[in-house]
Design a protein around this motif. Sequence first.
Motif, short mmCIF file in Angstrom:
data_model
loop_
_atom_site.label_atom_id
_atom_site.label_comp_id
_atom_site.label_asym_id
_atom_site.label_seq_id
_atom_site.Cartn_x
_atom_site.Cartn_y
_atom_site.Cartn_z
N UNK A 87 -17.69 88.92 -42.86
CA UNK A 87 -16.68 89.16 -43.87
C UNK A 87 -15.42 89.77 -43.27
N UNK A 88 -15.32 89.77 -41.96
CA UNK A 88 -14.16 90.36 -41.29
C UNK A 88 -12.92 89.51 -41.56
N UNK A 89 -11.77 90.15 -41.68
CA UNK A 89 -10.53 89.40 -41.90
C UNK A 89 -10.29 88.38 -40.79
N UNK A 90 -9.81 87.23 -41.17
CA UNK A 90 -9.55 86.15 -40.21
C UNK A 90 -8.63 86.65 -39.10
N UNK A 91 -8.96 86.32 -37.87
CA UNK A 91 -8.14 86.71 -36.74
C UNK A 91 -8.47 88.05 -36.13
N UNK A 92 -9.36 88.83 -36.75
CA UNK A 92 -9.68 90.14 -36.19
C UNK A 92 -10.68 90.03 -35.04
N UNK A 93 -11.34 88.89 -34.93
CA UNK A 93 -12.21 88.66 -33.78
C UNK A 93 -12.33 87.18 -33.49
N UNK A 94 -12.77 86.89 -32.28
CA UNK A 94 -12.93 85.50 -31.84
C UNK A 94 -14.31 85.30 -31.27
N UNK A 95 -14.89 84.15 -31.55
CA UNK A 95 -16.18 83.77 -30.97
C UNK A 95 -16.03 83.70 -29.45
N UNK A 96 -16.92 84.34 -28.75
CA UNK A 96 -16.91 84.33 -27.29
C UNK A 96 -17.98 83.35 -26.81
N UNK A 97 -17.64 82.61 -25.76
CA UNK A 97 -18.56 81.59 -25.25
C UNK A 97 -19.33 82.04 -24.02
N UNK A 98 -18.95 83.17 -23.45
CA UNK A 98 -19.61 83.69 -22.26
C UNK A 98 -20.52 84.86 -22.60
N UNK A 99 -21.45 84.61 -23.52
CA UNK A 99 -22.44 85.62 -23.89
C UNK A 99 -23.71 85.38 -23.10
N UNK A 100 -24.32 86.46 -22.63
CA UNK A 100 -25.54 86.34 -21.84
C UNK A 100 -26.53 87.42 -22.24
N UNK A 101 -27.79 87.06 -22.29
CA UNK A 101 -28.86 88.01 -22.60
C UNK A 101 -29.24 88.73 -21.32
N UNK A 102 -29.40 90.04 -21.43
CA UNK A 102 -29.92 90.86 -20.34
C UNK A 102 -31.11 91.63 -20.89
N UNK A 103 -32.24 91.48 -20.24
CA UNK A 103 -33.47 92.15 -20.67
C UNK A 103 -33.58 93.47 -19.93
N UNK A 104 -33.85 94.54 -20.69
CA UNK A 104 -33.94 95.87 -20.11
C UNK A 104 -35.22 96.54 -20.57
N UNK A 105 -35.72 97.44 -19.75
CA UNK A 105 -36.86 98.25 -20.13
C UNK A 105 -36.45 99.56 -20.75
N UNK A 106 -35.14 99.80 -20.82
CA UNK A 106 -34.62 101.04 -21.37
C UNK A 106 -34.18 100.83 -22.81
N UNK A 107 -34.27 101.90 -23.60
CA UNK A 107 -33.75 101.85 -24.97
C UNK A 107 -32.23 101.73 -24.88
#
Length: 108
Positions: A87-107
């Motif tokens: 529901x964010x106003x248009x233009x306040x954010x952009x879809x990013x294509x360089x997202x990557x999952x990182x698995x961690x053992x820490x909270x």
Amino acid sequence: MMLSPDQVSLIGLVFETYVMEHHKNDVLQIFQEASEDTHYPVVVNAMTLFEDNMEVGECFNAFPSQVLPIFDNALHRAAQTICQTSSSPQGSFNLKHNLHVRISGKQV
């Protein structure tokens, strides 16, 4: 050994749901970043993920090089859904294509 198509689908669906439930705010925060070219990690706590679905944890432990790309694809699908339903106003954010999952053992 390779994961079956059914396992790939299950892992992707479970992880996409997990991201929507546990990392929606992380994804929204990344959308607010200015750079389109930067690679953005989404750090996932392994214990929380594996508690949600033990089969995914077992597959990850047995076939990490096959499961991480499934996680990345599911993260991208979740990010698209978050972007479309936010529901964010248009233009306040952009879809990013360089997202990557990182698995961690820490909270996180």
